[in-house]
Design a protein around this motif. Structure first.
Motif, PDB file in Angstrom:
ATOM      1  N   LEU A   1      -6.300 -18.546 -12.102  1.00  0.00           N
ATOM      2  CA  LEU A   1      -6.142 -18.050 -10.742  1.00  0.00           C
ATOM      3  C   LEU A   1      -5.519 -16.669 -10.797  1.00  0.00           C
ATOM      4  N   TYR A   2      -6.006 -15.779  -9.936  1.00  0.00           N
ATOM      5  CA  TYR A   2      -5.560 -14.392  -9.911  1.00  0.00           C
ATOM      6  C   TYR A   2      -5.132 -14.003  -8.496  1.00  0.00           C
ATOM      7  N   TRP A   3      -4.127 -13.165  -8.432  1.00  0.00           N
ATOM      8  CA  TRP A   3      -3.780 -12.479  -7.196  1.00  0.00           C
ATOM      9  C   TRP A   3      -3.995 -10.981  -7.405  1.00  0.00           C
ATOM     10  N   TYR A   4      -4.736 -10.382  -6.472  1.00  0.00           N
ATOM     11  CA  TYR A   4      -5.004  -8.950  -6.509  1.00  0.00           C
ATOM     12  C   TYR A   4      -4.468  -8.298  -5.235  1.00  0.00           C
ATOM     13  N   LEU A   5      -4.127  -7.030  -5.380  1.00  0.00           N
ATOM     14  CA  LEU A   5      -3.754  -6.188  -4.255  1.00  0.00           C
ATOM     15  C   LEU A   5      -4.862  -5.165  -4.060  1.00  0.00           C
ATOM     16  N   GLN A   6      -5.350  -5.042  -2.833  1.00  0.00           N
ATOM     17  CA  GLN A   6      -6.373  -4.038  -2.558  1.00  0.00           C
ATOM     18  C   GLN A   6      -5.897  -3.130  -1.427  1.00  0.00           C
ATOM     19  N   ASN A   7      -5.584  -1.886  -1.794  1.00  0.00           N
ATOM     20  CA  ASN A   7      -5.245  -0.887  -0.792  1.00  0.00           C
ATOM     21  C   ASN A   7      -6.516  -0.321  -0.170  1.00  0.00           C
ATOM     22  N   LEU A   8      -6.383   0.223   1.008  1.00  0.00           N
ATOM     23  CA  LEU A   8      -7.529   0.754   1.745  1.00  0.00           C
ATOM     24  C   LEU A   8      -8.268   1.802   0.922  1.00  0.00           C
ATOM     25  N   GLY A   9      -9.574   1.611   0.780  1.00  0.00           N
ATOM     26  CA  GLY A   9     -10.388   2.580   0.056  1.00  0.00           C
ATOM     27  C   GLY A   9     -10.261   2.517  -1.452  1.00  0.00           C
ATOM     28  N   GLN A  10      -9.668   1.469  -1.969  1.00  0.00           N
ATOM     29  CA  GLN A  10      -9.462   1.330  -3.409  1.00  0.00           C
ATOM     30  C   GLN A  10     -10.050   0.016  -3.907  1.00  0.00           C
ATOM     31  N   GLY A  11     -10.215  -0.066  -5.220  1.00  0.00           N
ATOM     32  CA  GLY A  11     -10.599  -1.324  -5.817  1.00  0.00           C
ATOM     33  C   GLY A  11      -9.383  -2.225  -5.984  1.00  0.00           C
ATOM     34  N   PRO A  12      -9.595  -3.515  -6.135  1.00  0.00           N
ATOM     35  CA  PRO A  12      -8.474  -4.438  -6.334  1.00  0.00           C
ATOM     36  C   PRO A  12      -7.723  -4.150  -7.624  1.00  0.00           C
ATOM     37  N   GLU A  13      -6.439  -4.431  -7.593  1.00  0.00           N
ATOM     38  CA  GLU A  13      -5.591  -4.293  -8.773  1.00  0.00           C
ATOM     39  C   GLU A  13      -4.882  -5.612  -9.004  1.00  0.00           C
ATOM     40  N   LEU A  14      -4.891  -6.062 -10.248  1.00  0.00           N
ATOM     41  CA  LEU A  14      -4.302  -7.357 -10.566  1.00  0.00           C
ATOM     42  C   LEU A  14      -2.793  -7.338 -10.399  1.00  0.00           C
ATOM     43  N   LEU A  15      -2.280  -8.355  -9.716  1.00  0.00           N
ATOM     44  CA  LEU A  15      -0.838  -8.552  -9.608  1.00  0.00           C
ATOM     45  C   LEU A  15      -0.357  -9.591 -10.617  1.00  0.00           C
ATOM     46  N   ILE A  16      -1.062 -10.727 -10.679  1.00  0.00           N
ATOM     47  CA  ILE A  16      -0.631 -11.804 -11.554  1.00  0.00           C
ATOM     48  C   ILE A  16      -1.813 -12.708 -11.861  1.00  0.00           C
ATOM     49  N   ARG A  17      -1.801 -13.264 -13.065  1.00  0.00           N
ATOM     50  CA  ARG A  17      -2.850 -14.204 -13.474  1.00  0.00           C
ATOM     51  C   ARG A  17      -2.197 -15.471 -14.004  1.00  0.00           C
TER      52      ARG A  17
END
Lengths: 115, 114
Positions: A32-48
């Protein structure tokens, strides 16, 4: 087969308030992954997570963010206290983790607005 | 470290025409995987196509195909017979073998004109 479920879909809070997001992965998916996606950007991994174990949390701001995956199924991501810069979409994803390069399946995300 | 670059912030195509989205990547690993994901305005990311680096044959999925140029570290997506439902953000991503960490590009917004 049900997909990745996330709730809430939208959340508006005042800064300094706590907030929590919930994720239910696809049945049988160990990773399971949590990603952060800022406006106009690709997702970035927070934790796996691999089952209950957090195996990659290097990008998680641990002073205010925390996550848990009890029993290796559902997961919760928490922010306390929230800051204006935390406004973003938080995506949850899961994969079977049978081998490297497994396809990740994403949920619809939670859009957080911090006022 | 892995990096993924999408140099086209926006692209447009006429319905029924063909469009190609560009992606370049950088990795020090020999074992890696490449992906194209689609994100419609509803925000749910959907896998479009997946390529294993050790396979020379370009992956295809119906109207979607890739041009995988390993030496040039290029991984472009071709959409044939474009449909209105193809309008979305398209993200290129890479994952190193043995690691489940996906690294995404910044995305390309595709508009399909009727």
């Amino acid at each position: 087969e049900a997909g990745v479920v996330q709730s809430p879909r939208y959340k508006i809070i005042e800064k300094k308030q706590p907030v929590a997001f919930w994720c239910n992965p696809i049945s049988g998916h160990n990773t399971l992954y949590w990603y952060l996606q800022n406006l106009g950007q690709g997702p970035e991994l927070l934790i796996r997570y691999e089952n209950e174990e957090a195996v990659d949390d290097s990008q998680l701001p641990k002073d205010r963010f925390s996550a848990e995956r009890l029993k290796g199924v559902d997961s919760t991501l928490k922010i306390q206290p929230a800051e204006l810069g935390d406004s973003a979409v938080y995506l949850c994803a899961s994969s079977q983790n049978m081998r490297g390069g497994d396809t990740q399946y994403f949920g619809p995300g939670t859009r957080l607005t911090v006022l | 470290a892995q990096t993924v670059t999408q140099s086209q912030p926006e692209m447009s195509v006429q319905e029924a025409e063909t469009v190609t989205l560009s992606c370049t990547y950088d990795t020090s690993e020999s074992d890696y995987y490449l992906f194209w994901y689609k994100q419609p305005p509803s925000r749910q990311m959907i896998l479009v196509i997946r390529q294993e680096a050790y396979k020379q044959q370009n992956a295809t999925e119906n109207r979607f195909s890739v041009n995988f140029q390993k030496a040039a570290k290029s991984f472009s997506l071709k959409i044939s017979d474009s449909q209105l439902g193809d309008a979305a953000m398209y993200f290129c991503a890479s994952a190193q073998g043995g690691s489940e960490k996906l690294v995404f590009g910044k995305g390309t917004k595709l508009t399909v004109n009727p």
